[in-house]
Design a protein around this motif. Structure first.
Motif, short mmCIF file in Angstrom:
data_model
loop_
_atom_site.label_atom_id
_atom_site.label_comp_id
_atom_site.label_asym_id
_atom_site.label_seq_id
_atom_site.Cartn_x
_atom_site.Cartn_y
_atom_site.Cartn_z
N ASP A 76 -17.32 -23.64 8.23
CA ASP A 76 -17.19 -24.61 9.02
C ASP A 76 -15.76 -24.55 9.74
N VAL A 77 -15.17 -23.39 9.87
CA VAL A 77 -13.78 -23.29 10.17
C VAL A 77 -13.69 -23.88 11.50
N ALA A 78 -14.39 -23.63 12.31
CA ALA A 78 -14.20 -24.28 13.89
C ALA A 78 -13.96 -25.81 13.84
N ILE A 120 -25.17 -8.62 -8.70
CA ILE A 120 -24.98 -9.58 -7.44
C ILE A 120 -23.74 -8.75 -6.51
N GLU A 121 -23.85 -9.21 -5.23
CA GLU A 121 -23.24 -8.31 -4.30
C GLU A 121 -22.23 -9.21 -3.50
N PRO A 122 -20.80 -8.97 -3.74
CA PRO A 122 -19.89 -9.84 -2.98
C PRO A 122 -19.29 -8.64 -2.01
N ASP A 123 -19.60 -8.88 -0.65
CA ASP A 123 -18.74 -8.38 0.31
C ASP A 123 -17.52 -8.75 0.37
N LEU A 124 -16.46 -8.07 0.55
CA LEU A 124 -14.99 -8.49 0.20
C LEU A 124 -14.18 -8.28 1.50
N VAL A 125 -13.39 -9.38 1.83
CA VAL A 125 -12.38 -9.45 2.80
C VAL A 125 -11.04 -9.92 2.32
N LEU A 126 -9.98 -9.68 3.07
CA LEU A 126 -8.87 -10.07 2.51
C LEU A 126 -8.25 -11.38 3.32
N THR A 127 -7.62 -12.15 2.64
CA THR A 127 -6.90 -13.48 3.28
C THR A 127 -5.50 -12.95 3.98
N LYS A 128 -4.79 -13.93 4.49
CA LYS A 128 -3.49 -13.37 4.85
C LYS A 128 -2.44 -13.23 3.73
N ASP A 129 -2.64 -14.05 2.80
CA ASP A 129 -1.82 -13.45 1.60
C ASP A 129 -2.37 -12.57 0.58
N GLY A 130 -3.34 -11.87 1.17
CA GLY A 130 -3.99 -10.52 0.30
C GLY A 130 -4.72 -10.99 -0.86
N VAL A 131 -5.69 -12.03 -0.73
CA VAL A 131 -6.47 -12.23 -1.75
C VAL A 131 -7.92 -11.89 -1.32
N MET A 132 -8.52 -11.29 -2.22
CA MET A 132 -10.10 -10.96 -2.03
C MET A 132 -11.07 -12.12 -2.22
N ILE A 133 -11.60 -12.50 -0.97
CA ILE A 133 -12.66 -13.25 -0.86
C ILE A 133 -14.04 -12.69 -0.52
N ALA A 134 -15.01 -13.45 -0.90
CA ALA A 134 -16.42 -12.80 -0.59
C ALA A 134 -16.87 -13.57 0.85
N ARG A 135 -16.75 -12.69 1.56
CA ARG A 135 -17.39 -12.99 3.11
C ARG A 135 -17.83 -11.75 3.56
N HIS A 136 -18.97 -11.86 4.63
CA HIS A 136 -19.57 -10.82 4.84
C HIS A 136 -18.93 -10.04 5.96
N GLU A 137 -18.18 -10.61 6.63
CA GLU A 137 -17.27 -10.22 7.72
C GLU A 137 -15.84 -10.71 7.54
N PRO A 138 -14.91 -9.96 8.20
CA PRO A 138 -13.36 -10.69 8.14
C PRO A 138 -13.44 -11.78 9.07
N MET A 139 -14.65 -12.12 10.11
CA MET A 139 -14.45 -13.16 10.97
C MET A 139 -15.49 -14.51 10.19
N LEU A 140 -14.76 -15.47 10.26
CA LEU A 140 -15.32 -16.64 9.44
C LEU A 140 -16.20 -17.52 10.43
N ASP A 141 -16.31 -17.35 11.55
CA ASP A 141 -16.96 -18.07 12.44
C ASP A 141 -18.56 -18.62 11.86
N ASP A 142 -19.28 -17.50 11.54
CA ASP A 142 -20.54 -17.63 11.60
C ASP A 142 -20.91 -18.26 10.15
N THR A 143 -20.16 -18.05 9.26
CA THR A 143 -20.58 -18.27 7.74
C THR A 143 -19.71 -19.54 7.12
#
Length: 387
Positions: A100-102, A75-98
């Protein structure tokens, strides 16, 4: 009399050997042909691309669990970092498309950052703590897919994805590997410092899987220098991804920024393009630090526009191109000891020259690819069984 009996026995033995194909020199049967044309001769891997993202919102524990249930090897987790340096699974650093952040946060939380040379205004994961990320829910990012599961699933951490892979693998009685991608290494370097992302990844992987090339782990990146750095720190297998933006009418690859080069090449002034890494000398270079290449699938097959509507949609597009065999990249990579994992196969998006997604994957498997990334792992498993 005894002499005659011995002669008759010897003659009979010689006759038997000749009937079987000869004497001592060829008494050992020829080895059976390997069932697969992969580098190792083993079956190609079925890799759940962002989980079973064709069925459920991508990069969620539900999508990963579904991929495992469908038979995915990895299984493939794409990884980006949060402000406090935690690795989370998101395709891009931008949260808008994936996510409900808006709807959860005011637009004032948007910022503008340079991502691979492109000025982008968005809600960035790096501007939110993990506690804030926990309040978000995933949503379907790809047009045409069901939105029935929007708002149901949280955004997982890498640690949670690993735990799921091990737990569900144990239930299924088989190993389920993970295939993390370091997203936009140069971007994260500018925010957190050189190799902080890479060091965090190894600090998570090594205690669980060991520092071993036999671990059920591949680390992938579209950039180069981060993989070169990782090679000095780990024996875990590394994969150089190869991108492009499109395929031209003549079948050649279109290379337009930001898909033209690894972005760290842009920053360092290296003029090599992605396609240069698939030449003989380019593959020799990749072999110095990586174990595999991950090219976009059109790099691997020759295509011809012969004006036939192969997918039956009433239009002649690039997806209708006739496929005329291998470009030689797979064979050349294998000759240099590199595996080839290609992407992305989707049931709901026709591939170049194919209307049937199972047939498309089988075509690439028969050419010898070592793994396929698919949004629909169930189709990948069926394709493999049908070879």
């Amino acid at each position: 009399m005894r002499i005659r009996i011995r002669i008759l026995v010897a003659a009979a033995t010689l006759s038997l050997l000749q009937a079987c194909g000869g004497g001592d020199d060829d008494a050992t049967p020829a080895p059976a042909a390997a069932p697969y044309k992969t580098l190792s001769g083993a079956a190609p891997l079925v890799i759940g691309h962002r989980g079973a993202s064709g069925e459920l919102p991508e990069h969620t524990l539900a999508a990963y669990e579904r991929a495992i249930a469908r038979g995915a090897d990895f299984i493939e987790p794409d990884l980006v970092l949060t402000k406090d340096g935690v690795m989370i699974a998101r395709h891009e650093p931008m949260l808008d498309d994936t996510t409900d952040v808006a709807t959860q946060f005011d637009a004032s939380r948007k910022t503008t950052k340079l991502v691979d040379g492109v000025s982008t205004t968005a809600y960035f994961a790096s501007d939110f703590t993990l506690a804030e990320i926990r309040t978000l829910r995933a949503k379907q990012a790809r047009a045409g897919r069901s939105t029935a599961f929007d708002g149901l699933y949280e955004i997982p951490t890498l640690a949670e994805v690993i735990n799921l892979a091990q737990t569900e693998g144990a239930k299924a009685g088989r190993s389920v590997g993970i295939y993390p991608e370091i997203k936009h290494s140069t971007f994260h370097k500018g925010l957190f410092g050189a190799n902080v992302f890479e060091d965090k990844l190894l600090a998570t992987l090594h205690p669980i899987y060991g520092n071993s090339a036999s671990a059920p782990v591949f680390i992938q990146s579209f950039e180069v220098s981060n993989l070169q750095y990782l090679r000095t720190k780990t024996k875990i297998r590394l994969v150089q991804l190869i991108d492009a933006d499109d395929v031209k009418d003549d079948g050649s690859m279109s290379l337009v920024a930001p898909y033209r080069q690894p972005y760290d090449f842009v920053v360092s002034g290296d003029t090599r393009q992605f396609s240069d890494l698939l030449t003989s000398s380019g593959l020799d270079f990749v072999k110095t630090y990586a174990d595999a290449i991950g090219p976009w699938k059109p790099y691997l097959v020759k295509t011809v526009n012969d004006q036939v509507d192969r997918n039956g949609d009433g239009r002649i597009t690039i997806n209708d191109r006739r496929v005329d065999g291998s470009t030689g990249v797979i064979e050349m990579a294998h000759a240099k000891g590199l595996m080839v994992h290609t992407w992305t196969f989707r049931d709901d998006a026709s591939g170049y020259g194919f209307a049937d997604p199972k047939a498309e994957m089988q075509y690439y498997m028969k050419l010898g690819v070592d793994g396929v990334f698919t949004d629909f792992p169930a189709t990948g498993v069926v394709a493999l069984k049908g070879l």
